[in-house]
Scaffold this motif. Structure first.
Motif, PDB file in Angstrom:
ATOM      1  N   CYS A 134       0.834  -1.214   0.000  1.00  0.00           N
ATOM      2  CA  CYS A 134       0.000   0.000   0.000  1.00  0.00           C
ATOM      3  C   CYS A 134       0.866   1.260   0.000  1.00  0.00           C
ATOM      4  O   CYS A 134       1.919   1.299   0.626  1.00  0.00           O
ATOM      5  CB  CYS A 134      -0.910   0.030   1.228  1.00  0.00           C
ATOM      6  SG  CYS A 134      -1.988  -1.409   1.356  1.00  0.00           S
ATOM      7  N   HIS A 135       0.386   2.269  -0.706  1.00  0.00           N
ATOM      8  CA  HIS A 135       1.074   3.564  -0.731  1.00  0.00           C
ATOM      9  C   HIS A 135       0.038   4.654  -0.605  1.00  0.00           C
ATOM     10  O   HIS A 135      -0.998   4.625  -1.271  1.00  0.00           O
ATOM     11  CB  HIS A 135       1.850   3.743  -2.051  1.00  0.00           C
ATOM     12  CG  HIS A 135       2.685   4.983  -2.064  1.00  0.00           C
ATOM     13  ND1 HIS A 135       2.180   6.219  -2.351  1.00  0.00           N
ATOM     14  CD2 HIS A 135       4.011   5.167  -1.789  1.00  0.00           C
ATOM     15  CE1 HIS A 135       3.151   7.135  -2.264  1.00  0.00           C
ATOM     16  NE2 HIS A 135       4.272   6.512  -1.936  1.00  0.00           N
ATOM     17  N   PHE A 140       1.242  11.579   2.689  1.00  0.00           N
ATOM     18  CA  PHE A 140       1.452  11.892   4.114  1.00  0.00           C
ATOM     19  C   PHE A 140       0.167  12.379   4.774  1.00  0.00           C
ATOM     20  O   PHE A 140      -0.104  12.076   5.936  1.00  0.00           O
ATOM     21  CB  PHE A 140       2.549  12.956   4.267  1.00  0.00           C
ATOM     22  CG  PHE A 140       3.926  12.444   3.935  1.00  0.00           C
ATOM     23  CD1 PHE A 140       4.532  11.458   4.712  1.00  0.00           C
ATOM     24  CD2 PHE A 140       4.615  12.932   2.831  1.00  0.00           C
ATOM     25  CE1 PHE A 140       5.788  10.977   4.404  1.00  0.00           C
ATOM     26  CE2 PHE A 140       5.881  12.456   2.519  1.00  0.00           C
ATOM     27  CZ  PHE A 140       6.476  11.472   3.302  1.00  0.00           C
ATOM     28  N   SER A 141      -0.664  13.128   4.019  1.00  0.00           N
ATOM     29  CA  SER A 141      -1.882  13.710   4.610  1.00  0.00           C
ATOM     30  C   SER A 141      -2.897  12.639   5.020  1.00  0.00           C
ATOM     31  O   SER A 141      -3.720  12.860   5.898  1.00  0.00           O
ATOM     32  CB  SER A 141      -2.522  14.693   3.628  1.00  0.00           C
ATOM     33  OG  SER A 141      -2.797  14.029   2.409  1.00  0.00           O
ATOM     34  N   ASP A 142      -2.837  11.451   4.366  1.00  0.00           N
ATOM     35  CA  ASP A 142      -3.794  10.382   4.690  1.00  0.00           C
ATOM     36  C   ASP A 142      -3.220   9.343   5.654  1.00  0.00           C
ATOM     37  O   ASP A 142      -3.953   8.453   6.126  1.00  0.00           O
ATOM     38  CB  ASP A 142      -4.226   9.657   3.400  1.00  0.00           C
ATOM     39  CG  ASP A 142      -4.952  10.586   2.452  1.00  0.00           C
ATOM     40  OD1 ASP A 142      -5.759  11.395   2.939  1.00  0.00           O
ATOM     41  OD2 ASP A 142      -4.699  10.505   1.235  1.00  0.00           O
ATOM     42  N   MET A 143      -1.946   9.443   5.944  1.00  0.00           N
ATOM     43  CA  MET A 143      -1.253   8.394   6.686  1.00  0.00           C
ATOM     44  C   MET A 143      -1.881   8.114   8.058  1.00  0.00           C
ATOM     45  O   MET A 143      -2.169   6.965   8.402  1.00  0.00           O
ATOM     46  CB  MET A 143       0.215   8.803   6.848  1.00  0.00           C
ATOM     47  CG  MET A 143       1.082   7.760   7.500  1.00  0.00           C
ATOM     48  SD  MET A 143       2.800   8.348   7.477  1.00  0.00           S
ATOM     49  CE  MET A 143       3.462   7.345   8.797  1.00  0.00           C
ATOM     50  N   ALA A 144      -2.105   9.157   8.841  1.00  0.00           N
ATOM     51  CA  ALA A 144      -2.630   8.979  10.207  1.00  0.00           C
ATOM     52  C   ALA A 144      -4.024   8.356  10.187  1.00  0.00           C
ATOM     53  O   ALA A 144      -4.342   7.473  10.994  1.00  0.00           O
ATOM     54  CB  ALA A 144      -2.654  10.305  10.945  1.00  0.00           C
ATOM     55  N   GLY A 155       4.911  10.088   0.001  1.00  0.00           N
ATOM     56  CA  GLY A 155       4.214   9.577   1.182  1.00  0.00           C
ATOM     57  C   GLY A 155       4.852   8.320   1.739  1.00  0.00           C
ATOM     58  O   GLY A 155       6.071   8.152   1.689  1.00  0.00           O
ATOM     59  N   VAL A 156       4.007   7.425   2.208  1.00  0.00           N
ATOM     60  CA  VAL A 156       4.484   6.220   2.890  1.00  0.00           C
ATOM     61  C   VAL A 156       4.169   4.971   2.053  1.00  0.00           C
ATOM     62  O   VAL A 156       3.134   4.889   1.407  1.00  0.00           O
ATOM     63  CB  VAL A 156       3.849   6.100   4.304  1.00  0.00           C
ATOM     64  CG1 VAL A 156       2.325   5.976   4.226  1.00  0.00           C
ATOM     65  CG2 VAL A 156       4.428   4.914   5.072  1.00  0.00           C
ATOM     66  N   GLN A 157       5.106   4.033   2.079  1.00  0.00           N
ATOM     67  CA  GLN A 157       4.917   2.735   1.418  1.00  0.00           C
ATOM     68  C   GLN A 157       4.896   1.666   2.512  1.00  0.00           C
ATOM     69  O   GLN A 157       5.818   1.578   3.321  1.00  0.00           O
ATOM     70  CB  GLN A 157       6.078   2.467   0.451  1.00  0.00           C
ATOM     71  CG  GLN A 157       6.060   1.095  -0.200  1.00  0.00           C
ATOM     72  CD  GLN A 157       4.989   0.985  -1.289  1.00  0.00           C
ATOM     73  OE1 GLN A 157       4.827   1.887  -2.099  1.00  0.00           O
ATOM     74  NE2 GLN A 157       4.248  -0.124  -1.287  1.00  0.00           N
ATOM     75  N   GLN A 160       4.443  -5.038   8.177  1.00  0.00           N
ATOM     76  CA  GLN A 160       5.646  -5.858   7.955  1.00  0.00           C
ATOM     77  C   GLN A 160       6.840  -5.003   7.554  1.00  0.00           C
ATOM     78  O   GLN A 160       7.986  -5.317   7.885  1.00  0.00           O
ATOM     79  CB  GLN A 160       5.384  -6.905   6.859  1.00  0.00           C
ATOM     80  CG  GLN A 160       4.215  -7.834   7.128  1.00  0.00           C
ATOM     81  CD  GLN A 160       4.424  -8.698   8.369  1.00  0.00           C
ATOM     82  OE1 GLN A 160       5.536  -9.033   8.728  1.00  0.00           O
ATOM     83  NE2 GLN A 160       3.336  -9.039   9.036  1.00  0.00           N
ATOM     84  N   ALA A 161       6.559  -3.922   6.814  1.00  0.00           N
ATOM     85  CA  ALA A 161       7.646  -3.023   6.373  1.00  0.00           C
ATOM     86  C   ALA A 161       7.058  -1.632   6.139  1.00  0.00           C
ATOM     87  O   ALA A 161       5.876  -1.494   5.775  1.00  0.00           O
ATOM     88  CB  ALA A 161       8.285  -3.548   5.098  1.00  0.00           C
ATOM     89  N   GLU A 162       7.881  -0.617   6.368  1.00  0.00           N
ATOM     90  CA  GLU A 162       7.431   0.768   6.190  1.00  0.00           C
ATOM     91  C   GLU A 162       8.596   1.579   5.642  1.00  0.00           C
ATOM     92  O   GLU A 162       9.710   1.505   6.152  1.00  0.00           O
ATOM     93  CB  GLU A 162       6.982   1.335   7.548  1.00  0.00           C
ATOM     94  CG  GLU A 162       6.491   2.775   7.483  1.00  0.00           C
ATOM     95  CD  GLU A 162       6.020   3.280   8.857  1.00  0.00           C
ATOM     96  OE1 GLU A 162       4.811   3.359   9.056  1.00  0.00           O
ATOM     97  OE2 GLU A 162       6.885   3.581   9.709  1.00  0.00           O
ATOM     98  N   SER A 163       8.350   2.324   4.567  1.00  0.00           N
ATOM     99  CA  SER A 163       9.389   3.215   4.029  1.00  0.00           C
ATOM    100  C   SER A 163       8.713   4.482   3.501  1.00  0.00           C
ATOM    101  O   SER A 163       7.500   4.499   3.273  1.00  0.00           O
ATOM    102  CB  SER A 163      10.181   2.516   2.917  1.00  0.00           C
ATOM    103  OG  SER A 163       9.305   2.130   1.875  1.00  0.00           O
ATOM    104  N   PHE A 164       9.504   5.514   3.330  1.00  0.00           N
ATOM    105  CA  PHE A 164       8.951   6.805   2.911  1.00  0.00           C
ATOM    106  C   PHE A 164       9.624   7.282   1.628  1.00  0.00           C
ATOM    107  O   PHE A 164      10.807   7.027   1.405  1.00  0.00           O
ATOM    108  CB  PHE A 164       9.151   7.850   4.021  1.00  0.00           C
ATOM    109  CG  PHE A 164       8.471   7.482   5.312  1.00  0.00           C
ATOM    110  CD1 PHE A 164       7.127   7.757   5.518  1.00  0.00           C
ATOM    111  CD2 PHE A 164       9.175   6.831   6.313  1.00  0.00           C
ATOM    112  CE1 PHE A 164       6.493   7.402   6.698  1.00  0.00           C
ATOM    113  CE2 PHE A 164       8.561   6.466   7.498  1.00  0.00           C
ATOM    114  CZ  PHE A 164       7.206   6.754   7.690  1.00  0.00           C
TER     115      PHE A 164
END
Length: 200
Positions: free
Chosen positions: A133-134, A137-141, A163-165, A155-159
């Protein structure tokens, strides 16, 4: 039917026609783990150390000197009969002087293995799906706030600049509803799709 694995090691002992049987069952994640369990728990001084394990479609069993098909296979059948998976069962036998015959051996090995598994504390093995999923940043929270509702594990998080992956895992039966919720929360701007496993 939901498959189950064990929460910990279970032990069961029974005497059958003067032979002493001890069954030990344990949760496992790999064949190597199963073999290490048999190695560490086996009794070299016993007459036989027979075993079986099952991990998904993979299984193995060993009669350890008992007549073919009278020990390892009945132990495996006990694992399957109790709807267990990712489980290893070792049955140790000290011969007591009375021969059980092939039918008696099948009943003895299968019976003590099944009883050991019946007594063990178990947990359900829930089929899990992986999603990639990607989102911005505005939708992340907002998206993160819904993880608990869908039993999502990160399982994994990168930026990156956008935004965030995430690589997420969640129960398979929650996958479709989470993707729908994700699309709504990101107003169609985010991308969320199942991870396709590479074929062997």
């Amino acid at each position: 039917m939901v498959q189950q694995t064990l929460l910990g090691i279970e032990r069961y002992e029974e005497e059958i026609k003067k032979s002493r049987f001890i069954a030990l069952a344990a949760p496992i994640e790999s064949a190597a783990q199963a073999l290490a369990f048999f190695q560490s728990q086996g009794a070299p001084e016993a007459t036989h150390n027979c075993w079986a394990y099952k991990i998904g479609q993979e299984y193995r069993f060993n009669d350890d000197g008992e007549p073919g098909g009278t020990a390892g296979r009945p132990i495996l059948q006990a694992i399957e009969g109790q709807q267990c998976d990712r489980v290893a069962v070792l049955v140790i036998r000290w011969f007591g002087g009375v021969k059980l015959g092939t039918g008696g051996l099948v009943r003895a090995y299968g019976g003590v293995a099944a009883q050991c598994l019946r007594l063990a504390e178990k947990r359900d093995l829930i089929p899990m799906a992986e999603l990639s999923c990607h989102c911005g940043f505005s939708d992340m929270a907002l998206v993160q706030s819904r993880f608990e509702q869908f039993s999502v594990q990160v399982q994994a998080e990168s930026f990156d600049a956008q935004g965030v992956q995430w690589t997420l895992s969640l129960p398979t039966d929650q996958q479709a509803s989470f993707i729908t919720a994700f699309t709504n929360m990101t107003r169609g701007q985010g991308v969320c799709a199942p991870v396709v496993a590479e074929s062997e």
